[in-house]
Design a protein around this motif. Structure first.
Motif, short mmCIF file in Angstrom:
data_model
loop_
_atom_site.label_atom_id
_atom_site.label_comp_id
_atom_site.label_asym_id
_atom_site.label_seq_id
_atom_site.Cartn_x
_atom_site.Cartn_y
_atom_site.Cartn_z
N ASP A 117 0.86 -1.18 0.00
CA ASP A 117 0.00 0.00 0.00
C ASP A 117 0.90 1.23 0.00
O ASP A 117 1.56 1.52 1.00
CB ASP A 117 -0.91 0.01 1.23
CG ASP A 117 -1.92 1.16 1.21
OD1 ASP A 117 -1.70 2.13 0.46
OD2 ASP A 117 -2.91 1.10 1.96
N CYS A 120 -0.45 4.25 2.85
CA CYS A 120 -1.09 3.27 3.74
C CYS A 120 -1.87 3.87 4.90
O CYS A 120 -2.62 3.14 5.56
CB CYS A 120 -0.06 2.26 4.25
SG CYS A 120 1.14 2.91 5.42
N ALA A 123 -2.89 1.87 7.99
CA ALA A 123 -2.66 0.47 7.57
C ALA A 123 -3.92 -0.39 7.59
O ALA A 123 -3.83 -1.61 7.56
CB ALA A 123 -1.56 -0.18 8.42
N GLY A 161 4.26 -0.94 3.31
CA GLY A 161 3.49 0.29 3.20
C GLY A 161 4.36 1.52 3.35
O GLY A 161 5.42 1.46 3.98
N SER A 172 0.19 3.53 12.00
CA SER A 172 0.23 2.33 11.16
C SER A 172 1.23 1.32 11.71
O SER A 172 0.98 0.11 11.70
CB SER A 172 0.58 2.70 9.71
OG SER A 172 1.88 3.26 9.62
#
Length: 338
Positions: A117, A120, A123, A161, A172
């Motif tokens: 990602d 992100c 996340a 990410g 995240s």
């Protein structure tokens, strides 16, 4: 529980000690000073911290008392509640849970997949892919209807990410840690300084890509013109919207046979249609269609996202389409329960 004064200092020292023992938590939990002040006054007083500790102490939270993912589920809940209180800015770090779950079903990860990602946030999209794998391949040992463990003979997912915002980056990192995921989250500007590169300086490629980048983001033409990663071979998007710049970055980051799902503004798939002259976005879109890379476009309901009332779309791109020469268009704008 026994301490009523000096709690801010005690907690700050405690989390920094924990972070020193775990490299995965360094730069995540040790960035907070529970003694910090604003205009000469404590932001969180010892009384407030004491009240929080008393509330948490009412519950037994050991591994023998609760299901293993209690922290992950609680943290996801808190992020969602935080997003609901943030209004427009929530879209920068939180994709609605229902959209994230839908995308995880579309990508349907297999054991051993590497999932990326490039924007992100906290996340959430990566975590829903992890939960989807546990749902489809996990042990039958269930608590509250959720499968908990991947059998040891199956390879776990690996997650990657990148996030530009320091606070969201920390969120995240904490999120993947307490979900016990094998994840590398990097801080930085993906469009100008992508973090995941091969030894010879090319973009790393992944089995699946999932993302909800900022819609209609301004992007300097120099980002495209000075690119050294071979990302923008389909064309240079307009300065006023980087949507098809993000898509090309993700496409370049996709292995042969890989699939990606990305959330975008509806304008990303309609702007420039019907123009007799040249239109950058339409011309890039046309190449993706003519090369038979677009698998599906799903129109979502209105009022679903925090930062806009507009409906979004999920664009699915597949380097190994099963239905050659066809694009699935799904109008899901009325397919919802309030």
């Amino acid at each position: 529980q026994q301490k009523t004064t000096g709690l801010g200092e005690l907690l700050t020292d405690a989390v920094r000690t924990i972070a020193r023992e775990s490299s995965r938590l360094q730069g995540v939990i040790d960035v907070k000073d529970f003694n910090e002040t604003a205009a000469g006054q404590r932001i969180l007083t010892d009384e407030q911290l004491c009240a929080l500790i008393q509330i948490l102490s009412q519950h037994r939270l050991g591994l023998k008392d609760v299901e293993p993912d209690i922290l992950g589920r609680a943290y996801e809940y808190l992020i969602r509640k935080f997003a609901e209180g943030q209004g427009q800015s929530a879209g920068e770090f939180y994709t609605p849970r229902e959209v994230a779950i839908l995308m995880s079903h579309i990508l349907d990860p297999e054991p051993g997949d590497e999932i990326y990602d490039p924007a992100c946030g906290s996340a959430g999209l990566l975590i829903k892919c992890q939960l989807r794998l546990l749902q489809t391949h996990g042990h039958e040992e269930k608590t509250n209807g959720i499968r908990r463990k991947l059998p040891p003979e199956l390879a776990p997912l690996k997650f990657y990410g990148q996030e530009i915002n320091h606070a969201t980056f920390a969120m995240s990192r904490m999120n993947v840690f307490i979900h016990d995921m094998e994840a590398e989250i990097r801080l930085g500007d993906t469009m100008n300084r992508p973090a995941f590169l091969t030894d010879d300086g090319r973009l790393r490629q992944f089995d699946k890509v999932t993302a909800n980048p900022m819609w209609n983001q301004d992007c300097q033409l120099s980002t495209y013109e000075q690119d050294t990663y071979g990302r923008f071979t389909f064309g240079i998007p307009p300065k006023s919207t980087a949507d098809w710049g993000w898509i090309q970055h993700m496409f370049t980051s996709l292995k042969d046979g890989g699939r990606m799902a990305v959330v975008l503004d509806t304008g990303a798939v309609s702007r420039g249609s019907g123009n007799t002259g040249s239109n950058r976005e339409r011309d890039i879109r046309k190449q993706f269609v003519e090369r038979d890379l677009v698998e599906a476009v799903i129109l979502l309901p209105e009022n679903l996202f925090y930062n806009t009332t507009a409906p979004g779309i999920i664009l699915v791109i597949n380097k190994a389409k099963r239905q050659k020469g066809q694009i699935l268009l799904v109008n899901a704008s009325k397919e919802f329960d309030k």
